[in-house]
Motif scaffolding. Sequence first.
Motif, PDB file in Angstrom:
ATOM      1  N   THR A   1       0.839  -1.213   0.000  1.00  0.00           N
ATOM      2  CA  THR A   1       0.000   0.000   0.000  1.00  0.00           C
ATOM      3  C   THR A   1       0.863   1.247   0.000  1.00  0.00           C
ATOM      4  N   HIS A   2       1.854   1.264   0.785  1.00  0.00           N
ATOM      5  CA  HIS A   2       2.680   2.453   0.921  1.00  0.00           C
ATOM      6  C   HIS A   2       3.872   2.424  -0.004  1.00  0.00           C
ATOM      7  N   HIS A   3       4.339   1.272  -0.415  1.00  0.00           N
ATOM      8  CA  HIS A   3       5.520   1.234  -1.296  1.00  0.00           C
ATOM      9  C   HIS A   3       5.247   0.231  -2.406  1.00  0.00           C
ATOM     10  N   PRO A   4       4.324   0.524  -3.288  1.00  0.00           N
ATOM     11  CA  PRO A   4       3.995  -0.449  -4.341  1.00  0.00           C
ATOM     12  C   PRO A   4       5.168  -0.745  -5.258  1.00  0.00           C
ATOM     13  N   GLU A   5       6.134   0.183  -5.326  1.00  0.00           N
ATOM     14  CA  GLU A   5       7.287  -0.044  -6.185  1.00  0.00           C
ATOM     15  C   GLU A   5       8.311  -0.972  -5.550  1.00  0.00           C
ATOM     16  N   ASP A   6       8.087  -1.345  -4.310  1.00  0.00           N
ATOM     17  CA  ASP A   6       9.125  -2.135  -3.589  1.00  0.00           C
ATOM     18  C   ASP A   6       8.820  -3.641  -3.635  1.00  0.00           C
ATOM     19  N   ILE A   7       8.243  -4.106  -4.747  1.00  0.00           N
ATOM     20  CA  ILE A   7       7.911  -5.539  -4.887  1.00  0.00           C
ATOM     21  C   ILE A   7       9.174  -6.400  -4.907  1.00  0.00           C
ATOM     22  N   PRO A   8      10.264  -5.986  -5.539  1.00  0.00           N
ATOM     23  CA  PRO A   8      11.494  -6.822  -5.493  1.00  0.00           C
ATOM     24  C   PRO A   8      11.987  -7.050  -4.060  1.00  0.00           C
ATOM     25  N   HIS A   9      11.820  -5.969  -3.262  1.00  0.00           N
ATOM     26  CA  HIS A   9      12.248  -6.146  -1.868  1.00  0.00           C
ATOM     27  C   HIS A   9      11.378  -7.189  -1.159  1.00  0.00           C
ATOM     28  N   ILE A  10      10.073  -7.164  -1.466  1.00  0.00           N
ATOM     29  CA  ILE A  10       9.179  -8.175  -0.866  1.00  0.00           C
ATOM     30  C   ILE A  10       9.563  -9.574  -1.347  1.00  0.00           C
ATOM     31  N   GLN A  11       9.910  -9.654  -2.664  1.00  0.00           N
ATOM     32  CA  GLN A  11      10.328 -10.959  -3.206  1.00  0.00           C
ATOM     33  C   GLN A  11      11.567 -11.478  -2.500  1.00  0.00           C
ATOM     34  N   HIS A  12      12.494 -10.582  -2.231  1.00  0.00           N
ATOM     35  CA  HIS A  12      13.723 -10.978  -1.530  1.00  0.00           C
ATOM     36  C   HIS A  12      13.402 -11.452  -0.106  1.00  0.00           C
TER      37      HIS A  12
END
Length: 604
Positions: free
Chosen positions: A72-83
């Motif tokens: 919600t707050h960092h939609p561009e941070d999907i790679p970080h979530i993947q990591h």
Amino acid sequence: MPTTSSAEPRPPAASRSTGAGTNLSLLVYLVLFITLTVLTIATTIEHNKQSHLNSIADTTGALARHFAYELTHHPEDIPHIQHELTELARHSTSVMTINIITTTSPDAEPRIIASSDAKRVGTQPSERAKAALAAKTPSKNDCTLHGRPGVCFKVPLTRADGSVFGLMTYSVTMYDNTAAVWLYTAVTAILFMIVAYMLHRQQRRTHEELSARRVTERELTLREAQLRQIIDLVPHLIFAKDEESRFILANTSVASIHGLKPWELVGKKQSELTSPLPEQTVRFIMDDKKVMRTGASRIGYEEELTCAGGQTRIYETSKIPFTTAGHSAVLGVGIDITERKAMESELRRHKERLEELVDERTKALQDANTSLENEIAERAVMQRRIEQSLEEKNMLLQEVHHRVMNNLQVISGLLDMAQRRADTPAVAELAGDLSTKIHSISLVHTLLYRSDRFDTIDFAQYMRQLTAHLQVVFDARRITIEYDLTPVSLPIATASPCGMVVNELVSNALKHAFPDGADGTLRLRLWRDGSTVHLSVADTGVGIPPDFAPATAVSMGLRLITNIVTFQLQGAFTYSNDNGTLVSISFPLPDHCASDHLPEPATA
């Protein structure tokens, strides 16, 4: 009398039933324990599983809130979530899969934008995931991960305003500790069974020991009863006393002396009894204490005891010290010798009387012996006189026979002189015949004179010497004389007439059987058949005339033979004429000579 069997004692029925009850109780306890253990394990497994699910649910909710915030707050941070998802899956101890599913518009297909398995990023989710996304509600279902059972949580991703924009699926394998729990349970059960078996063995051993102890106690009780019975059957006194002279053992014989039963006497002191007499009681107590104090046995001494009935008995008592329960005691045995002492007294009285009788008899025997010695001395004197008289008579008989022999020899010599001076042959022949007859009589006295006996002579020896003399007288050495003579003893009254018969037979044979100097043989036989004597004279000469008859013979010799054999010897004679002349004579022995025990003379 009770007896005990030699077989191994068997436990009683009650003991066997008790053992069976013990085994049944142990089996019930074991079943209850296993049942409770299984229930406990099942409850534990379910509790652990529920706790694990609650923990996973909490983890899933926390992750969903975290990733919802990040998107919600960092939609561009999907790679970080993947990591983060990749690292989370790599460090997890369980097999897990986390997928984040979103859609760009309500009509667009949902896609996996991040996943712990990078290969699934950009792929479509499963139908269940799509349905959960459409339902916008959390759900949970069982699943399988890499062939292992697991659980799958589906949690909607919401914004701050509560709108749903995606879905997070969290699949993880369940930790199955059932095998470990069952292993623990099995080990526990085995240990419990081992402990129960050991307790059972210990209980069984204790039970067997108790059974054996009860059997031993029964056997001891039985043997004690047997020993009690044996002791009571013994007719002697058997007792045991402690340091205070208290009876700890007494048989029936001891109790009867005091007028009590054995169980009444045991436990009483010697001084508490009304019998025996007080002085005897004191002596008994002192003897008991002395034996226990010194530790030395006292064997076979005599003591008097007055019974409850007032009778006085004599006992040969032996006392032996021993120890019971750490205390000194004395064991006594008493043998009633009252009758024996009475018999000994009677024997002494009889012995004294017997000694008196022996003394009297000895004196009588001494007197008789003295009288006998005197009689023996008198008889010895008489014996010497008889022997002297017998010796004188023997000398007299010997002298008589010697003088008769000399006189007959003188007569025979005179006849020989008359024969030589005879004027006619008839006178010379008559003188010769008389000379041979007198010689036959003289030979009997010669043999008696030379013999040790004066009543009999050996007639076989007599015949040999007479025949040899006649052979010389008649110059008949050309004639062979054969003897077959058995030693026969004849008394002088029989020997003299029998000698004259032999003289006549041999003389006739030598003079008439072999005329003109002819040769020949003369055979003489003598034997005895019981009480009959047989005598024969045989020659191989010319024989006797066929018309010869002894009854009508005019010869003095033949008439002499007939008269002597028939009247003096009470016998008989026969003759035959076969290759010479054979004359046989048989006559009985006198009664005093017919016994088989009559000694026979030695062979000449």
